[in-house]
Design a protein around this motif. Sequence first.
Motif, short mmCIF file in Angstrom:
data_model
loop_
_atom_site.label_atom_id
_atom_site.label_comp_id
_atom_site.label_asym_id
_atom_site.label_seq_id
_atom_site.Cartn_x
_atom_site.Cartn_y
_atom_site.Cartn_z
N GLU A 27 33.75 48.04 37.65
CA GLU A 27 33.97 46.96 36.69
C GLU A 27 33.40 47.29 35.32
OE1 GLU A 27 31.72 46.86 39.28
OE2 GLU A 27 31.01 44.79 39.39
N GLN A 84 35.88 49.45 33.84
CA GLN A 84 36.99 48.59 33.44
C GLN A 84 36.67 47.88 32.12
OE1 GLN A 84 39.91 48.17 35.49
NE2 GLN A 84 40.75 47.29 33.61
N PRO A 94 52.07 45.14 36.53
CA PRO A 94 51.35 44.70 37.73
C PRO A 94 50.82 45.85 38.57
CG PRO A 94 53.71 44.62 38.12
CD PRO A 94 53.52 45.14 36.73
N ALA A 154 29.88 39.95 39.35
CA ALA A 154 30.05 41.37 39.01
C ALA A 154 28.76 42.15 39.22
CB ALA A 154 30.53 41.49 37.58
N GLN A 155 28.93 43.45 39.33
CA GLN A 155 27.79 44.32 39.64
C GLN A 155 26.87 44.63 38.46
OE1 GLN A 155 27.99 43.88 43.21
NE2 GLN A 155 26.60 45.58 42.72
N ARG A 210 31.17 41.76 45.41
CA ARG A 210 31.16 42.75 46.48
C ARG A 210 30.83 42.08 47.81
NH1 ARG A 210 27.98 48.19 44.57
NH2 ARG A 210 29.53 48.85 43.04
N TYR A 214 44.80 41.16 41.89
CA TYR A 214 43.62 40.97 41.05
C TYR A 214 43.93 40.95 39.57
CZ TYR A 214 43.61 46.13 40.58
OH TYR A 214 43.95 47.43 40.34
N ARG A 259 38.46 43.99 38.68
CA ARG A 259 38.05 45.31 39.13
C ARG A 259 36.82 45.20 40.05
NH1 ARG A 259 41.16 48.88 39.74
NH2 ARG A 259 41.97 48.59 37.63
N SER A 260 35.96 44.28 39.74
CA SER A 260 34.76 44.10 40.53
C SER A 260 35.13 43.67 41.96
CB SER A 260 33.87 43.03 39.87
OG SER A 260 32.65 42.95 40.53
N TRP A 295 38.11 44.01 43.32
CA TRP A 295 38.88 45.13 43.86
C TRP A 295 37.93 46.18 44.46
CZ3 TRP A 295 38.51 50.21 42.08
CH2 TRP A 295 39.53 51.10 42.49
N ASP A 296 36.87 46.47 43.72
CA ASP A 296 35.89 47.46 44.15
C ASP A 296 35.22 47.00 45.45
OD1 ASP A 296 34.71 49.94 43.73
OD2 ASP A 296 32.89 48.99 42.89
N ARG A 345 37.64 47.40 48.27
CA ARG A 345 37.79 48.83 48.55
C ARG A 345 36.60 49.36 49.34
NH1 ARG A 345 37.95 53.94 45.36
NH2 ARG A 345 36.06 53.04 44.46
N ARG A 346 35.40 48.96 48.87
CA ARG A 346 34.19 49.42 49.56
C ARG A 346 34.13 48.82 50.97
NH1 ARG A 346 29.92 51.35 46.06
NH2 ARG A 346 30.74 51.56 43.95
N GLU A 365 48.29 47.03 46.04
CA GLU A 365 47.52 46.33 45.02
C GLU A 365 48.41 46.01 43.83
OE1 GLU A 365 44.62 49.79 44.53
OE2 GLU A 365 45.02 49.23 42.44
N ALA A 366 48.21 44.81 43.30
CA ALA A 366 49.00 44.37 42.14
C ALA A 366 48.06 43.64 41.19
CB ALA A 366 50.13 43.46 42.57
#
Lengths: 499, 419
Positions: A66, A69, A100, B141-142, B161, B183, B190-191, B193-194, B197-198, B210-211
Motif C-alpha cells: 500500500e 501504491q 479494472p 493500512a499497514q 491485513r 478492490y 492495495r492494502s 489486496w495485500d 494475497r498474504r 482481481e479487478a
Amino acid sequence: MRLTKLSQKTLLIVAVLFAVIAATTSLLSGWELKRRLTDEYRSKGIAIAKSIADSAVELILNGQAESVQATIDQFLDIPGVSYVLVKNGAGEVISHTFVPEVPAEIRATANEPKMVRATEIEIAGRGRFLDVSAPVLAGIAGFVHVGMDEGAITAVIWSATTRLQLLLLGIFVASVLAASVLVRGVAEPLTRLAGYAGHLAETGVEGPVVEIDPRLLGQRDEVGALAASFRHMETELRRSAAELKHTTAEKERIESELRIARDIQMSMLPKTFPPFPGRAELDIHALIQPAREVGGDFYDFFLTGDERHLCFAVGDVSGKGVPASLFMAVTTTLLRAAAARSAEPAEILAKVNRELCRDNETCMFVTVFLGVLDLETGEVAYCNGGHNPPYRLSDGGAEKLVNPDGMLLGCVENATFRSNRLALRSGETLFLYTDGVTEAMDPSGRFFSDERLELFVGWLRGATAQNATERSMEEVRRFAAGAPQADDITLLVLRYVRV
Amino acid sequence: MESVDYNGPTVTSPMRTLGAVLALLLAAGIARGADDLVLGMSAAFTGPSRELGIELYRGAAAYFDAVNEAGGIGGRRVAIRAYDDGYDPGPAIENTVRLIQEDEALLLFSYVGTPTVTRVLPLLRHYADRSIFLFFPFTGAQPQREPPYDRFVLNLRASYRQESAALVDQFVRLGRGRIAIFYQADAYGRSGWDGVRRGLAAYGRVPVAEATYRRGTSFSESFRRQVEIIRAGDPEAVIAIGAYGPCAAFVRDMRDANLEVPIANVSFVGSESLLELLVSAGATAGKDYARRLVNTQVVPSYDDTALPAVREYRALTERYDPRPPAAADRDYRPLEYSYVGFEGFLDAKLLVEILRHVRGRLDRRAIAELLQQPQRYDIGIGEPVTFGPDRRQAVDHVYFTHVVGGRFVPLEDWREFAP
C-alpha cells in the motif's frame, strides 16, 4: 452591409491569406509540438520511473504494497502519465494503477533488461503508450513501469492547434473588420464618384449641374485628384457642349440665310413659264438644280426693247455658294444692262467681261453662252464665252454649236469675242446646258458624258421646251441613281416656231 | 474550507436551538480560549465517502459532549477542529499542516482513509520535534503500523491485513478457497489486496481473479467489466476492498449477472451505507441484494448491548445526537447508529482515558511521554485494550457480520455460506 466589389475582393484575399497562414502554422506547430512533447514525455517517463525505482526500494523489499501504491498514485496526477506498475523481485505485480485490471500486454512483459528502457506499446482499447521500465536495485528487487499516454500528446496538439486556430480566427475577424473599414474608406468615395459619373451620364451635360461631394474634392489623395479631374471634365464638357450648340445655331443661321439667298437668286431668274403668253413663236423653258443651296449656274432670257429679239443666256460661275451666287447676280445684271444697249452678242459679252474683270480681286470667272433670237426670222446671233457648246436639234439630228469658242469672262479684260449666226427653222430647237449635266456621276463614279448627252438630246427633237428640260433632268437623275450631285445642273431649251 | 469547533454539548430538543445559539456564542469567544484541548481532524465530510467522516465525527462528538458536560479533562474542554478533505490526499496534507501550524492542535484525531493517512504520515515525521500524534485513524493500512511511522500513530482498530486474513481463513475453512478480489485502485485497496494475497499465500494459494475500480466511482455507474473479470476466475468467494458506493454497485452487478458467490466487505466500507444502497436498489429491481454478504467489523456490534460501551454509545448518541460538522454537505441525513459511529465513539473514549492518565500539564510532550509506557485500559468492549511503544494497535479482534432483518448483525453460524 452591402459589400462593394472592392470590399469583396479584399475580403476574399484576406480570407485566403488567413487560410494559408492557419494551415501552415497548424501543421508546423503541430509537428514541432509532437516532436517536443514526445521527447518531453520520454524524458519525463524515464525520470518518474527512475525516481520510483530509487525511492521505493525499501518499500518494495519490505513488501509494503500500500505504501508503494500510495507512492505511485501520486504520479498519476502528472499530465501524460497514464499508468504505473511495480513488480517485485519475483516478477509479481505488487502495485499498479490500472482499472479494472492489468492489460494482458503489460502482464506479458518479461525478460526485462537491467537498464532503463522505453518502448512503444499498443494496448487494446486504450491506445498507444510509451512504456518506460526501470529496474529496482538492478532488477533484483523488481521493476517499475511507467506508461506515458501518446494519446495525450495528440490531445495536447489538438488543444494547442485549436487555441491557435481560435486566435487566428480572432485576428482574422479583427483584420476583416479593419480591412472593411479601410476599404470602405477607399471604396466609399470611389462609389460616390462612380455614382456622380453615372448621374452625369444619365442627365447629360445639358441637364442641371450635378453637385460633386465637396468632401471628395477636399481629400488630399488620388480620390481627391480624381474628383477634381471629374469636375474639370464636367466643366469642359459643358463648355464644349455650349460651344457646339452655339456653332450649330450659327450654322443654321447661315444656312437659313443661304436659303434666303437662293430665294433671292431664284427670284432673279425668270421662273414663270410660259414667260410670254401670246407669243406662240416662242417656246422656251429652263430648269436649274443647284448642288448646294446657292449655286453658281444661271440662265436668263428677256425680250429686248423692240420686242422682236429674245436675248437668252446660260452661264456657270466658277465655285459655288454665296460668292458664286453674288458673282452670278452681278453677271446677270451686267448682261441685262449690256443687252439693253446692244443686240450683238459679242459686244455684250465683251462689255460684261470688261466690267467683271474690273475689281475682280478674287479672280472669279464665269462661262456664258449668249444668244439673241430674231423672232421674225429665226436668225440667232450668238457668242460663246467659254461655255459648253449647246445643241441645235433639227431634222438632221443634234448638232453641236462648236465654233467659234470664245474666252470665258472675268479673267482677261481685253479678251475679244466674236459672234456667230445661224438660222433656226421653224420647229428647230436650241438645247443649252451647263457642265453639271455632262459631269453628273453615277454611284460608280462614271460621268454622264457629252456622248450620252448628244445621244439623248437627239431624241428630244420635236418635243416642247418644257418636255425636253424635264425629260433631260429626269434622265440625269436616273443616271445618277442617288449619287450625290457635285455641281449645279442647268438646262434651257428654246424652240422656235414660225408663226 | 470551513473551520469547525466542537464546543460543548448540544442537548436534545427543545433545548437544541438554544444550544446552537450558545455554541455559536461560545465559538465566537469564550470557549476558544487557549485552555481548550483542540483535536485536529481531517476527514471526508463531502463526496462519496462522506458518511464515514461524518458518522465517525458524530460518534466521537457524542462522547466528548458528555465529557465536556461533566467538566472536561482536568477542567479543560475537548474541541474537535474538523476540516473536510473529501477523501483526497492533497487537501488532507494541507489540512494537517494547517491544524499543526495554525490551529496548534494538541493532537490529530480520527483521520479517515488509507490514501489520505498514508500521505500524511511523512508530515508527522517532519513535525517529529513537535511530538504531534495521530490517534486512531479510520484505516487498517499497514504503514502507520510499521516503522518508520508507527511511532507517530496509535491505532485502535485491527488492520486490513487482519480483516482480510480472517476472511480468507473463514472462506478456506468453508471450502471456498478460490477467492477473487475486487478492490479500489489506491493504497487502501492495495492494502486489502495485500492482506488477501498474504492470507491465501499461507494456504499456498493465489487470488483467482482481481479487478479494480477508480476511487470516487459512484453507485450509479456500471461495474459489469469488473464482474466479467471476476467471473472469468470462477471464484468461490469474492473479497471487496472498497467504499460503500462502488462496493454496493459491484454487489448489484454481480447478482444481476447471476453470480451468487459470497461477497465479503471490510470495515472501511461503511456497512450501514452499503446496506442502504443495496436495499433501495433491491426494492427497485425486486431483488434481495443483501443476501450472502459478509462484512468484517473492527468494533463489536452496536446491537450487542451486553457490552457497557454499546450501552453508553447508544445512550450518549441518543442524548446528544451530535450534528454533522459544519464542513459537511447540508443534505446529509445522519444515521441513528453505525459501526463507524461506534468506532468514533470508542476512539473518543480511549483518547479521553489516555488523556486522563497524563500526569502534570496536558500537552503534546506529556502525551508522548505517556505513550512510551505500556498501557492497558478497559473501554467496555468485553476485553481490555493494550498498547505501548512496541504495539501501536489497541484492538486485534475482527468481527464478522451479515444481514438479518435489514441490519448487519454478528455472524455466528457460517453454514449459510457453505458451498
